[in-house]
Design a protein around this motif. Sequence first.
Motif, PDB file in Angstrom:
ATOM      1  N   PHE A  39       0.560  -1.217  -0.233  1.00  0.00           N
ATOM      2  CA  PHE A  39       0.147  -0.609  -0.085  1.00  0.00           C
ATOM      3  C   PHE A  39       0.591   1.677   0.276  1.00  0.00           C
ATOM      4  O   PHE A  39       0.980   2.044  -0.744  1.00  0.00           O
ATOM      5  N   TRP A  40       1.880   1.035   1.063  1.00  0.00           N
ATOM      6  CA  TRP A  40       2.821   2.526   0.852  1.00  0.00           C
ATOM      7  C   TRP A  40       3.794   2.910  -0.102  1.00  0.00           C
ATOM      8  O   TRP A  40       4.018   3.791  -0.552  1.00  0.00           O
ATOM      9  N   LEU A  41       4.058   1.593  -0.777  1.00  0.00           N
ATOM     10  CA  LEU A  41       5.042   1.726  -1.860  1.00  0.00           C
ATOM     11  C   LEU A  41       4.130   1.974  -3.322  1.00  0.00           C
ATOM     12  O   LEU A  41       4.781   2.777  -3.858  1.00  0.00           O
ATOM     13  N   LEU A  42       2.981   1.826  -3.208  1.00  0.00           N
ATOM     14  CA  LEU A  42       2.274   2.424  -4.671  1.00  0.00           C
ATOM     15  C   LEU A  42       1.727   3.501  -4.120  1.00  0.00           C
ATOM     16  O   LEU A  42       2.237   4.559  -5.107  1.00  0.00           O
ATOM     17  N   ILE A  43       1.662   4.011  -2.833  1.00  0.00           N
ATOM     18  CA  ILE A  43       1.768   5.514  -2.826  1.00  0.00           C
ATOM     19  C   ILE A  43       2.575   6.197  -2.732  1.00  0.00           C
ATOM     20  O   ILE A  43       3.316   7.160  -3.844  1.00  0.00           O
ATOM     21  N   THR A  44       3.864   6.185  -2.409  1.00  0.00           N
ATOM     22  CA  THR A  44       5.001   6.145  -2.699  1.00  0.00           C
ATOM     23  C   THR A  44       5.359   6.926  -4.080  1.00  0.00           C
ATOM     24  O   THR A  44       5.912   7.541  -4.030  1.00  0.00           O
ATOM     25  N   LEU A  45       5.716   4.855  -4.887  1.00  0.00           N
ATOM     26  CA  LEU A  45       5.594   5.287  -6.479  1.00  0.00           C
ATOM     27  C   LEU A  45       4.575   6.573  -6.983  1.00  0.00           C
ATOM     28  O   LEU A  45       5.259   7.225  -8.167  1.00  0.00           O
ATOM     29  N   VAL A  46       3.507   6.625  -6.999  1.00  0.00           N
ATOM     30  CA  VAL A  46       2.988   7.787  -7.703  1.00  0.00           C
ATOM     31  C   VAL A  46       3.399   8.202  -7.464  1.00  0.00           C
ATOM     32  O   VAL A  46       2.705   9.742  -8.030  1.00  0.00           O
ATOM     33  N   VAL A  47       3.562   9.047  -6.174  1.00  0.00           N
ATOM     34  CA  VAL A  47       4.054  10.641  -5.768  1.00  0.00           C
ATOM     35  C   VAL A  47       5.283  10.317  -6.223  1.00  0.00           C
ATOM     36  O   VAL A  47       5.123  11.938  -6.558  1.00  0.00           O
ATOM     37  N   ILE A  48       5.529   9.814  -6.504  1.00  0.00           N
ATOM     38  CA  ILE A  48       7.637   9.883  -7.031  1.00  0.00           C
ATOM     39  C   ILE A  48       7.154  10.218  -8.754  1.00  0.00           C
ATOM     40  O   ILE A  48       7.803  11.056  -9.311  1.00  0.00           O
ATOM     41  N   TYR A  49       6.394   9.180  -8.894  1.00  0.00           N
ATOM     42  CA  TYR A  49       5.765   9.671 -10.530  1.00  0.00           C
ATOM     43  C   TYR A  49       5.229  11.413 -11.187  1.00  0.00           C
ATOM     44  O   TYR A  49       5.902  11.782 -11.918  1.00  0.00           O
ATOM     45  N   LEU A  50       4.438  11.509 -10.087  1.00  0.00           N
ATOM     46  CA  LEU A  50       4.024  12.564 -10.725  1.00  0.00           C
ATOM     47  C   LEU A  50       4.964  13.750  -9.851  1.00  0.00           C
ATOM     48  O   LEU A  50       5.389  15.060 -11.118  1.00  0.00           O
ATOM     49  N   ILE A  51       5.498  14.008  -9.822  1.00  0.00           N
ATOM     50  CA  ILE A  51       6.527  14.740  -9.257  1.00  0.00           C
ATOM     51  C   ILE A  51       7.488  14.753 -10.100  1.00  0.00           C
ATOM     52  O   ILE A  51       8.301  16.177 -10.559  1.00  0.00           O
ATOM     53  N   LEU A  52       8.174  13.822 -10.508  1.00  0.00           N
ATOM     54  CA  LEU A  52       9.572  13.651 -11.575  1.00  0.00           C
ATOM     55  C   LEU A  52       8.398  13.901 -13.109  1.00  0.00           C
ATOM     56  O   LEU A  52       8.822  14.934 -13.519  1.00  0.00           O
ATOM     57  N   SER A  53       7.145  13.709 -13.123  1.00  0.00           N
ATOM     58  CA  SER A  53       6.433  13.974 -14.365  1.00  0.00           C
ATOM     59  C   SER A  53       6.259  14.787 -14.693  1.00  0.00           C
ATOM     60  O   SER A  53       5.857  14.880 -15.283  1.00  0.00           O
ATOM     61  N   ARG A  54       5.364  15.929 -13.317  1.00  0.00           N
ATOM     62  CA  ARG A  54       5.277  17.214 -13.976  1.00  0.00           C
ATOM     63  C   ARG A  54       5.776  18.075 -14.121  1.00  0.00           C
ATOM     64  O   ARG A  54       5.788  18.829 -14.041  1.00  0.00           O
ATOM     65  N   VAL A  55       6.692  18.181 -12.680  1.00  0.00           N
ATOM     66  CA  VAL A  55       7.487  18.802 -12.103  1.00  0.00           C
ATOM     67  C   VAL A  55       8.912  18.764 -12.909  1.00  0.00           C
ATOM     68  O   VAL A  55       9.744  19.854 -13.458  1.00  0.00           O
ATOM     69  N   ALA A  56       9.858  17.806 -12.069  1.00  0.00           N
ATOM     70  CA  ALA A  56      11.825  17.724 -12.366  1.00  0.00           C
ATOM     71  C   ALA A  56      12.070  17.646 -13.212  1.00  0.00           C
ATOM     72  O   ALA A  56      12.518  18.017 -14.495  1.00  0.00           O
ATOM     73  N   LEU A  57      11.177  16.231 -14.524  1.00  0.00           N
ATOM     74  CA  LEU A  57      11.178  16.253 -16.031  1.00  0.00           C
ATOM     75  C   LEU A  57      11.397  17.672 -16.370  1.00  0.00           C
ATOM     76  O   LEU A  57      12.872  17.342 -17.261  1.00  0.00           O
ATOM     77  N   PRO A  58      10.379  17.940 -16.570  1.00  0.00           N
ATOM     78  CA  PRO A  58      10.057  18.726 -17.863  1.00  0.00           C
ATOM     79  C   PRO A  58      11.140  19.788 -17.594  1.00  0.00           C
ATOM     80  O   PRO A  58      11.499  20.533 -18.765  1.00  0.00           O
ATOM     81  N   ARG A  59      11.543  20.748 -16.530  1.00  0.00           N
ATOM     82  CA  ARG A  59      11.900  21.263 -15.814  1.00  0.00           C
ATOM     83  C   ARG A  59      13.359  21.264 -15.962  1.00  0.00           C
ATOM     84  O   ARG A  59      14.093  21.954 -16.988  1.00  0.00           O
TER      85      ARG A  59
END
Lengths: 185, 254
Positions: A39-59
Amino acid sequence: MATPTGDGLADATGVATHAEGAAPGMPQLNFDHWGNQVFWLLITLVVIYLILSRVALPRISAVLAERTGTITNDIAAAEDLKQKAVEAEAAYDKALADARVEAGKIVADTKAEIQADLDAATAKADAEIAAKAAEGEKAIAEIRANALESIEAVAKDTAAAIVSGLGFSAEAKTVDQAVADRMKG
Amino acid sequence: MATETAAAHGEEGGLVFHPMDQFIVKPLFGGTEVHWYTITNVTLWMALAVVAIFALMVLATSRRATIPSRGQSIAELAYGFIYKMVEDVAGKDAVGFFPYVMTLFMFIVFANFLGLIPMSFTTTSHFAVTIVLALCVFLTVTIYGLAKHGTKFLGLFWVTSAPLPLRPILAVIELISYFVRPVSHSIRLAGNVMAGHAVIKVFAGFAAIAVVSPVSILAITAMYGLEVLVAFIQAYVFTILTCVYLKDALHPSH
């Protein structure tokens, strides 16, 4: 890879069931906790994915693209400046060559002028020298002629005196003849 | 591993070895029950990984400097490293999977390194975690491959370059190896991380004997250095295998 891990799993599961209730043999195989971890892993992965794909990687991608653009521009500008430098060098070389040619010309002109002056002066000097020499020669000739005449006169007088001194008389003509003969001889 | 521990218990008597205790999942705020929603040390260390990733990838790059600071340099390095890996290994058309692969890599590498902090909890030492990670990759590859290539994806198991009589046998072998992938993919990561941490704990147990303790401390130091390497290499291996599997989904013909 497949068989050892398979064995390991079987072995480990055996241990886990054995250790149930007592000290947990391998906490990794306590399946009661798997739900929590997943459960916590899935939440972590989704959060990391959102951080990376929405903010970090485009920047980061934008920063890298911008940097590449800047570098390309700078290289182009440098190329431009290099071209200018080459042109400037060519102009400089041309000016230098021109100046050299000009200097050569001036040197040649000056040389010719000096040569002409020198030639004229030499000719004049030669002429003067020749004149002086001729004059000198004339004077020398005169002096020589005078000297010869004087010698002849002295010789005649001396001869006449000697002859009279010896008690002879001699005709002036004979004495002259004799002196002239001796002087020739 | 567990049998070794038991043996150690028996022989040393006075010494106390609990090399596996560091892996126990505990609720953070009291209680003993661990429900699926309970906030545990797993939650804490995963959250710390998220915070660390956020700090590196977002805060450090917030100035968007053309001439990068140290933090931004590292973030760009990580970006370039994984981007190039996806492009080189899985192919140019796989760059759509880049954020996904980056997520896996960043999580594993940060979980591994946070786990190296003394007294910490290493989330990637748990099969529950690595199996989910590996299954994510396996399912992505299988579903994407089937959706994109349909039955052609099954050509992965039908080796056309082999002689015809051998092909059915090879197909069976290929099929088995394909389904073993998530197992080896996950056990490799958790096994490496867990073994290293457990060995360090065992050495630490020996430090209780005064005569042995200098050797023990030296051994711990050496193991720790090795574990730093393992932490990165295992993250790298997991990521590059993900790329290799993605290549199969994109280009199933050998």
